[in-house]
Write an enzyme that holds these catalytic residues in place. Structure first.
Site, PDB file in Angstrom:
ATOM      1  N   ASP A 479       0.833  -1.205   0.000  1.00 45.93           N
ATOM      2  CA  ASP A 479       0.000   0.000   0.000  1.00 45.93           C
ATOM      3  C   ASP A 479       0.873   1.263   0.000  1.00 45.93           C
ATOM      4  O   ASP A 479       2.083   1.216   0.289  1.00 45.93           O
ATOM      5  CB  ASP A 479      -0.896  -0.028   1.252  1.00 45.93           C
ATOM      6  CG  ASP A 479      -2.211   0.713   1.056  1.00 45.93           C
ATOM      7  OD1 ASP A 479      -2.337   1.480   0.087  1.00 45.93           O
ATOM      8  OD2 ASP A 479      -3.112   0.530   1.896  1.00 45.93           O
ATOM      9  N   ASP A 549     -10.390   2.134  -3.802  1.00 48.12           N
ATOM     10  CA  ASP A 549     -10.978   1.881  -2.491  1.00 48.12           C
ATOM     11  C   ASP A 549     -12.491   1.908  -2.564  1.00 48.12           C
ATOM     12  O   ASP A 549     -13.170   1.567  -1.600  1.00 48.12           O
ATOM     13  CB  ASP A 549     -10.508   2.943  -1.482  1.00 48.12           C
ATOM     14  CG  ASP A 549      -9.237   2.507  -0.785  1.00 48.12           C
ATOM     15  OD1 ASP A 549      -8.772   1.382  -1.042  1.00 48.12           O
ATOM     16  OD2 ASP A 549      -8.699   3.290   0.026  1.00 48.12           O
TER      17      ASP A 549
HETATM   18  C1  DGJ Z   1      -5.883   1.814   1.713  1.00 47.75           C
HETATM   19  C2  DGJ Z   1      -6.232   0.598   0.924  1.00 47.75           C
HETATM   20  O1  DGJ Z   1      -6.636   0.916  -0.349  1.00 47.75           O
HETATM   21  C3  DGJ Z   1      -7.289  -0.183   1.693  1.00 47.75           C
HETATM   22  O2  DGJ Z   1      -7.738  -1.282   0.939  1.00 47.75           O
HETATM   23  C4  DGJ Z   1      -6.699  -0.633   2.996  1.00 47.75           C
HETATM   24  O3  DGJ Z   1      -5.647  -1.507   2.741  1.00 47.75           O
HETATM   25  C5  DGJ Z   1      -6.229   0.587   3.772  1.00 47.75           C
HETATM   26  N1  DGJ Z   1      -5.371   1.426   2.992  1.00 47.75           N
HETATM   27  C6  DGJ Z   1      -5.506   0.160   5.017  1.00 47.75           C
HETATM   28  O4  DGJ Z   1      -4.947   1.203   5.683  1.00 47.75           O
END
Ligand code: DGJ
Length: 732
Positions: A479, A549
């Protein structure tokens, strides 16, 4: 594939699909002649109309012919200060403070295959007969700047890969102010431009607009390719559709700041430019040092946007992604993020895993919160050891129990970041990207590690390596949740501060290279707060990426439709999530959520902490269906049939097996209306000689009929947010 005609002074790069022609004008100037459908031979060299426009378009000092000007002619790599007033591909400041460059053709070489770019992601070929590479050296006799332009033409793709290397052959240092990867001049401006503006959870929105006179800039200054744009320029003719017409694409294999510019000049010629963003960029070149730009992929199709997409999909699947997962079916995973957020322990996760297993899930993906003292987003990035409160016995017992259930185990990392509240920050507050004494802006309570600095990189590599050696991890979600501010590096002298953002990218690539080489069995998923760094650069290291997301199926129809213009479904991670959706508050049918997720790499972000008989029955069926058709969905040819960007109430796409014997068609109703007109869907990519059975119907229908006449959507999709899937197969 590359023909040098010494008499004509032209280079003709071609394969069965395309021709790209450039020439040397007046023994000096590298000019552009043609890029488009293959022509067998090219003979209209040096035919650029000779007009005297010398009052306001000067003639070069080295060739004072009033009918020739760098300001008007179509060029291959335009510079600045010697008569061309259009946007340059490069700008240099020399030791004497001047900024004028005048590049002349010096030499060229042609080689089999495609050399790799040191330290940068790039497309590649397995055997040397799959491509040929032309390298043209240009030199400025006064400043001793040399520029090597590299062009690779692929045997099997309608694609050319370009990059540029700057070499300081002088005796004084020089400073690159702008160092783009490529420029292409087109003879007219009758094009529409395709772009993908966006934001967090609304990535890659498809936008098509006519080219305007003057300069149009799309870019990122964020230190990442970003949720806000793609490092891409797309041009189509006004009449180009999904199925027909010409389309051109320039796509940068890079994940940092970029600029994608078009300029329509005074004579309605169009210049395209793509490369590292000159904003905030500068690079010091000492004598004999060189600078290598990222690679730009240049694709062309005469078969509309679907043709262009399929060219890019094939190239990225076969010649960009690396490693053992490249052609492997991707596992069905269940991610705990939207079930638990930071609130979990071993017991809860075992319940989650058990429920996931019952549905047919193949991989448990443990998201953010397992390390340091992380219980929310205010701490612990940089401390890559197990959270003792959540896992008093460590993570190993959980991993082993998941493996015992014959599921794989995936884990979340955000390796590029550091929390102010972390052991790492307490020990190394100077390891962050920062501009001198400037206060640091906050972004999700975290700062960015200065990965251009070897010591910083090595620390993260070593922490992760130690962890991964002790824990049998099968999958990593990588991430990255904030963009750069206060850009600078305490490790660099003042004159090199503007190198920070690019050095960061080089450092990140080196880190990814080391980890993927050391742990080749791990499947990496690229994530950046969703799709904030969904670019060919990252896909070189990680073969799939979290699209957004936003897990709402209706939003995803738009995002995945637009994403598919550039990237194949197998690179797009898509999960079925709960309703009402956590980002949008919207409720969509379980069928539609499933169909949208199957259109990428299917996974679950459902709340599996509890069971729900109806939901679980539907998901079990979906998973069984997905397993049955996974090969087709992940490796088939993708066709967009109906665009939600054109008809906001409806979308459709399909997948066709490579042998054209099988297909899956999906249609999505977004907003239904009463007494709606009936809808016919014309299919694509089928074999016109073949006859297909649709689902359980006993009637065989020819591929030609299915494509030219189409099928009725019957019964109509007369509800919001529902979908339908048809399975087509040829009788054995
Ligand atoms: C952003 C990601 O896109 C989410 O899926 C998740 O992993 C969060 N970060 C976790 O902090």
């Amino acid at each position: 594939m590359i023909i040098w005609n010494a008499e004509q002074q032209t280079f003709h790069l071609c394969n069965q699909h395309i021709s790209y022609v450039l020439g040397i004008e007046h023994q000096r100037y590298l000019v552009h002649c043609y890029w488009g459908k293959r022509v067998a031979t090219f003979n209209q060299y040096h035919d650029y109309p000779k007009l005297d426009r010398s009052s306001f378009s000067p003639t070069p000092a080295t060739w004072p012919d009033r009918t020739f000007s760098l300001d008007t002619v179509l060029q291959e790599f335009p510079g600045h200060g010697a008569g061309d007033y259009r946007e340059p591909a490069f700008e240099v400041r020399y030791a004497d403070g001047t900024q004028v460059s005048n590049l002349h053709y010096l030499s060229h070489r042609i080689e089999q295959g495609k050399p790799r770019l040191e330290g940068l992601p790039n497309t590649w070929v397995e055997t040397s007969d799959e491509a040929q590479t032309l390298t043209i050296t240009l030199a400025d006799p006064i400043t001793h700047l040399q520029v090597e332009l590299s062009y690779t033409v692929f045997r099997d793709h309608p694609v050319i890969a370009r990059s540029t290397r700057f070499i300081n052959q002088g005796e004084q240092p020089l400073r690159l102010l702008r160092a783009l990867s490529c420029a292409v001049d087109f003879p007219d401006s009758n094009y529409q431009q395709i772009q993908f503006p966006g934001a967090w959870a609304r990535e890659r929105q498809l936008h098509r607009q006519p080219l305007n006179p003057g300069i149009t800039v799309l870019d990122s200054k964020r230190g990442a390719s970003s949720t806000h744009q793609q490092p891409f320029i797309g041009l189509v003719r006004p009449e180009t559709t999904e199925m027909h017409g010409e389309a051109w694409a320039l796509h940068l294999v890079y994940s940092g700041n970029f600029t994608a510019r078009t300029e329509v000049d005074a004579y309605q010629q169009t210049r395209l430019l793509l490369g590292i963003n000159p904003h905030g960029f500068g690079w010091q070149l000492q004598p004999n040092e060189s600078f290598q730009t990222p690679e730009a992929v240049m694709a062309w199709s005469e078969n509309g946007l679907n043709g262009l997409s399929q060219a890019l999909h094939r190239l990225y699947r076969d010649n960009l992604v690396r490693g053992q997962h490249r052609h492997q079916p991707r596992p069905i995973l269940a991610n705990n993020w939207e079930s638990t957020y930071f609130d979990f322990n071993e017991e809860k996760l075992l319940t989650f895993a058990r429920n996931a297993k019952q549905l047919g899930v193949e991989l448990l993906m443990l998201d953010d919160g397992w390390f340091g003292e992380r219980n929310d987003d205010t701490s612990s990035l940089g401390d890559w050891f197990v959270n003792q409160k959540k896992f008093p016995q460590g993570l190993r017992p959980l991993i082993d129990k998941v493996h015992q259930q014959e599921m794989k185990f995936g884990l979340w990392f955000e390796p590029e970041m550091i929390s102010r509240r972390s052991d790492l920050f307490a020990q190394h507050p100077d390891w962050v990207i920062r501009a001198g004494e400037q206060l640091l802006s906050e972004g999700r309570n975290q700062y960015i590690l200065d990965l251009g600095h070897a010591e910083v990189r090595d620390n993260i590599l070593s922490q992760m390596s130690i962890f991964l050696e002790k824990h049998p991890i099968d999958y990593i979600k990588w991430d990255m949740n904030r963009n750069m501010t206060e850009v600078g590096s305490s490790a660099m002298p003042p004159e090199q501060q503007q190198e920070t953002a690019h050095r960061y990218m080089l450092g990140l690539y080196a880190l990814l290279d080391a980890l993927t080489t050391r742990f080749p069995h791990i499947l990496f998923e690229c994530c950046a707060g969703g799709g904030g760094r969904f670019d060919p650069g990252m896909l070189y290291y990680m073969p799939q990426a979290w699209v957004s997301d936003n897990t709402d199926a209706a939003s995803r129809v738009y995002i995945q439709h637009a994403t598919s213009l550039l990237y194949p479904p197998i690179m797009q991670c898509a999960h079925v999530s709960e309703v009402p959706n956590h980002q949008m508050g919207r409720s969509t049918s379980i069928g539609m959520r499933g169909a949208v997720a199957m259109s990428g790499n299917y996974g679950l972000m459902l709340n599996l902490m509890h069971q729900d008989a109806e939901r679980d029955r539907a998901v079990t069926e979906q998973i069984a269906f997905y397993k049955q058709h996974r090969q087709l969905l992940q490796f088939g040819t993708f066709w967009r049939l109906a665009s939600p960007w054109q008809h906001p109430d409806f979308a459709a796409w399909m997948f066709v097996s490579p042998d054209q014997h099988e297909a899956l068609v999906m249609a999505f109703s977004l907003v239904s209306s009463a007494s709606a007109p009936l809808r016919q869907l014309k299919l694509a990519g089928l074999d016109i000689q073949a006859r297909y059975l649709i689902d359980e119907s006993p009637t065989e229908i020819g591929g030609d009929e299915l494509m030219y006449r189409g099928i009725y959507i019957d019964p109509p999709l007369n509800r919001d947010y529902v979908s339908r899937i048809w399975h087509l197969r040829c009788r054995q």
